[in-house]
Design an enzyme around this catalytic site. Structure first.
Site, PDB file in Angstrom:
ATOM      1  CB  CYS A   1      22.156 -11.905  19.302  1.00 53.28           C
ATOM      2  SG  CYS A   1      22.211 -13.562  18.631  1.00 53.28           S
ATOM      3  CG  ASP A   2      21.435 -10.434  22.958  1.00 53.79           C
ATOM      4  OD1 ASP A   2      20.790  -9.887  22.048  1.00 53.79           O
ATOM      5  OD2 ASP A   2      21.070 -11.470  23.522  1.00 53.79           O
TER       6      ASP A   2
ATOM      7  CB  CYS B   1      22.955 -15.208  20.979  1.00 53.63           C
ATOM      8  SG  CYS B   1      23.624 -14.809  19.354  1.00 53.63           S
TER       9      CYS B   1
END
Ligand code: NAP
Length: 322
Positions: A143-144, A140
């Site tokens: 997300c990261d 992701c």
């Protein structure tokens, strides 16, 4: 056997938010939080995420496991009960519905399905090791990807679909260069996304690695590169990088409801009425990634979990079950 008012299957952000709202509505929800269904552990996909930096309310970030513990504790505080088992079977053919795990058989008037989806991985040993240890491998980018460790670095995104191009173009905001590793020499992504891709290639921000698959992930504590294999020639080469992002699709965890609820052509639960969590059988509600192939964020999962609990509460009230 007493009949439950509301059973929730799943304990990620969607399931636990549904539980918080259902508990506060005095439905005393019972959550099957799972054990290792679909390769996931209780708490869902966030349990594999180190820092969560985009969940509102946490200006300094929070780890996935801590966030999920907070969700769980909050639901418990208002009377949620948990069963730490995988559900093996559900019967939606009659009401009340029946939900079975190894040790429990439960009847329920309303059923909220929040079993999530799982990111597809290449399944390589070093990929899994570095993903689980926070060593620069993730499924992701949204997300990261914004973490400082990726700034100005060479990064690799695997996949040729819309997600791969979307995630890779997101990464170009921070990265030195983003390599797209795709197993063919043509993208699957739609026209608009392809245009974005070719523009970024022209600008030198993105570079395709056609006809290639990641064969191994290199690095001890942190990724230092990937080993690529040319699928046409079989040649193997190394590509140094400081981050690897898989974007090769997701698989919804809908094995339990296959043939029982309407699913879309990718296997996600269909929600017949836009803006509502009602599934194709009355009394069954779906929340989170199990019914969402597009947004897939903790905050959207939590939002739809809230919707499912409110929809269930109203539906129960309309049935005279309070
Ligand atoms: P997808 O369209 O299924 O694409 C998956 C990509 O991964 C494909 O290019 C596929 O290669 C590759 N792949 C699959 N398994 C692989 C493996 N084992 N090893 C290497 N490569 C592999 O999935 P997605 O990109 O996540 O998109 C899912 C859906 O969401 C699509 O309908 C998409 O249009 C939609 N979506 C839309 C947007 C947007 O419009 N903004 C953004 C994201 C997603 P092949 O091409 O060779 O099959």
């Amino acid at each position: 056997m007493s009949v439950e008012k509301a059973v929730v299957i799943g304990s990620g952000p969607a399931g636990l938010t549904a539980a918080i709202y259902a508990a506060r509505a005095a439905l005393s929800p019972l959550v099957f939080e799972g054990f290792n269904a679909g390769g996931l552990i209780p708490g869902g996909q966030l349990m594999y995420t180190t820092e969560v930096e985009n969940y509102p309310g946490f200006p300094d970030g929070v780890t996935g496991p801590l966030l999920m513990k907070a969700f769980r504790d909050q639901a418990e505080r208002f009377g949620t009960r948990y069963i730490r088992e995988d559900v093996n079977e559900i019967d939606l053919g009659k009401r009340p519905f029946v939900v079975k795990s190894d040790e429990h058989t439960v009847e329920t008037h309303a059923l909220i399905i929040a079993t999530g989806a799982r990111a597809n991985w290449r399944g390589l040993e070093n990929e899994q090791r570095l993903a689980q240890s926070g060593g620069g491998v993730s499924a992701c980018a949204v997300c990261d990807g914004a973490m400082p460790i990726y700034r100005d670095q060479e990064l690799v995104v695997v996949g040729g679909g819309d997600s791969a191009i979307e995630e890779a173009s997101y990464l170009t905001k921070f990265a030195g260069k983003v390599h797209i590793v795709h197993r063919r020499d043509q993208l699957r992504a739609g026209k608009a996304m392809q245009e974005r891709f070719f523009k970024l290639v022209d600008e030198g921000k993105m570079q395709p690695q056609w006809n290639s698959v990641v064969d191994d992930v290199l690095g001890d504590q942190f990724i230092t590169g990937v080993q690529l294999k040319d699928v046409k020639t079989g040649d193997v080469r190394e590509l140094p990088c400081r981050g690897l992002f898989l974007a090769i699709g997701h698989t919804p965890n809908t094995e339990l409801v296959k043939g029982k609820l309407d699913l879309d052509d990718k296997g996600y639960i269909k929600l017949p009425n836009p803006g509502s969590s009602h599934a194709s059988i009355e009394g069954v509600f779906a929340a989170g990634d199990v019914a969402d192939h597009l947004y897939r964020q903790a905050i959207t999962a939590a939002g739809t979990g809230c919707m499912a609990a409110i929809d269930a509460e109203r539906w129960l009230a309309a049935q005279g079950i309070e």
